[in-house]
Design a protein around this motif. Sequence first.
Motif, PDB file in Angstrom:
ATOM      1  N   ARG A   1       7.498  57.925  17.735  1.00 13.21           N
ATOM      2  CA  ARG A   1       7.534  57.037  16.563  1.00 13.21           C
ATOM      3  C   ARG A   1       8.929  56.472  16.303  1.00 13.21           C
ATOM      4  O   ARG A   1       9.093  55.274  16.115  1.00 13.21           O
ATOM      5  N   ASP A   2       9.943  57.341  16.280  1.00 18.70           N
ATOM      6  CA  ASP A   2      11.300  56.880  15.961  1.00 18.70           C
ATOM      7  C   ASP A   2      11.813  55.889  16.994  1.00 18.70           C
ATOM      8  O   ASP A   2      12.455  54.897  16.653  1.00 18.70           O
ATOM      9  N   SER A   3      11.537  56.149  18.250  1.00 22.63           N
ATOM     10  CA  SER A   3      11.986  55.249  19.312  1.00 22.63           C
ATOM     11  C   SER A   3      11.309  53.887  19.185  1.00 22.63           C
ATOM     12  O   SER A   3      11.957  52.843  19.258  1.00 22.63           O
ATOM     13  N   SER A   4      10.009  53.894  18.954  1.00 18.18           N
ATOM     14  CA  SER A   4       9.260  52.642  18.798  1.00 18.18           C
ATOM     15  C   SER A   4       9.705  51.895  17.548  1.00 18.18           C
ATOM     16  O   SER A   4       9.832  50.663  17.558  1.00 18.18           O
ATOM     17  N   ARG A   5       9.974  52.619  16.478  1.00 12.08           N
ATOM     18  CA  ARG A   5      10.444  52.000  15.231  1.00 12.08           C
ATOM     19  C   ARG A   5      11.773  51.292  15.463  1.00 12.08           C
ATOM     20  O   ARG A   5      11.985  50.173  14.979  1.00 12.08           O
ATOM     21  N   GLU A   6      12.683  51.900  16.204  1.00 12.01           N
ATOM     22  CA  GLU A   6      13.985  51.279  16.488  1.00 12.01           C
ATOM     23  C   GLU A   6      13.816  49.989  17.286  1.00 12.01           C
ATOM     24  O   GLU A   6      14.546  49.021  17.068  1.00 12.01           O
ATOM     25  N   VAL A   7      12.859  49.968  18.209  1.00  9.39           N
ATOM     26  CA  VAL A   7      12.585  48.738  18.964  1.00  9.39           C
ATOM     27  C   VAL A   7      12.143  47.636  18.011  1.00  9.39           C
ATOM     28  O   VAL A   7      12.607  46.494  18.100  1.00  9.39           O
ATOM     29  N   LEU A   8      11.255  47.966  17.073  1.00  9.18           N
ATOM     30  CA  LEU A   8      10.760  46.974  16.115  1.00  9.18           C
ATOM     31  C   LEU A   8      11.884  46.460  15.218  1.00  9.18           C
ATOM     32  O   LEU A   8      11.966  45.260  14.937  1.00  9.18           O
ATOM     33  N   ILE A   9      12.760  47.345  14.794  1.00  5.13           N
ATOM     34  CA  ILE A   9      13.904  46.932  13.972  1.00  5.13           C
ATOM     35  C   ILE A   9      14.799  45.996  14.773  1.00  5.13           C
ATOM     36  O   ILE A   9      15.276  44.973  14.259  1.00  5.13           O
TER      37      ILE A   9
END
Length: 195
Positions: free
Chosen positions: A171-179
Amino acid sequence: MVFGRSERPRLPTAIKILIAGGFGAGKTTMVGAVSETRPLRTEEVLTDRGVGVDDISAVEAKRTTTVAMDFGRITLSNDYVLYLFGTPGQERFWFVWDELAEGALGAVILADTRRLADCFPSVDYFERRGTPFVVAVNCFEGAQTFELDEVRMALQLDPSIPIVMCDARKRDSSREVLITLVKHSARLRAEPVGT
């Protein structure tokens, strides 16, 4: 309860994001990992009818495929809610992309270094449309690792296009990509963004 004009709760800005990439790159996984709601999936089991049509080299263990889209939602802050649309990866389903891309702020192109050439159609598509995008190199276990500059050169990406490593399962890795994508899109539009 009745709200006056100044008392109305401020609603977050809705942002449409596409998650694209080749067959088996991790699009469904990313949408599922990062979505705060149960994701909508349109997966079907791979059958012998796909033999000779679907190239499963390097993803032989894959048993299902997205036939329309994946859908999820993530709130980045009180100001932004992202609506995520995962595109189908196989060429025979690309006709869906035009509908999904309508109104999107930008796209994440997931790259699998075992099948890097599968990124070219996504890169070409978003460049032709003028849609901002970032490339996220999905780190698969056992896959050869490359420096981001090597991937950039192989994909012939302009230096202004962000490219990041990620683990679509997290989740955190994917969230950083979206940001990264939201900030990149805001820079291109010269709009301030806070996350």
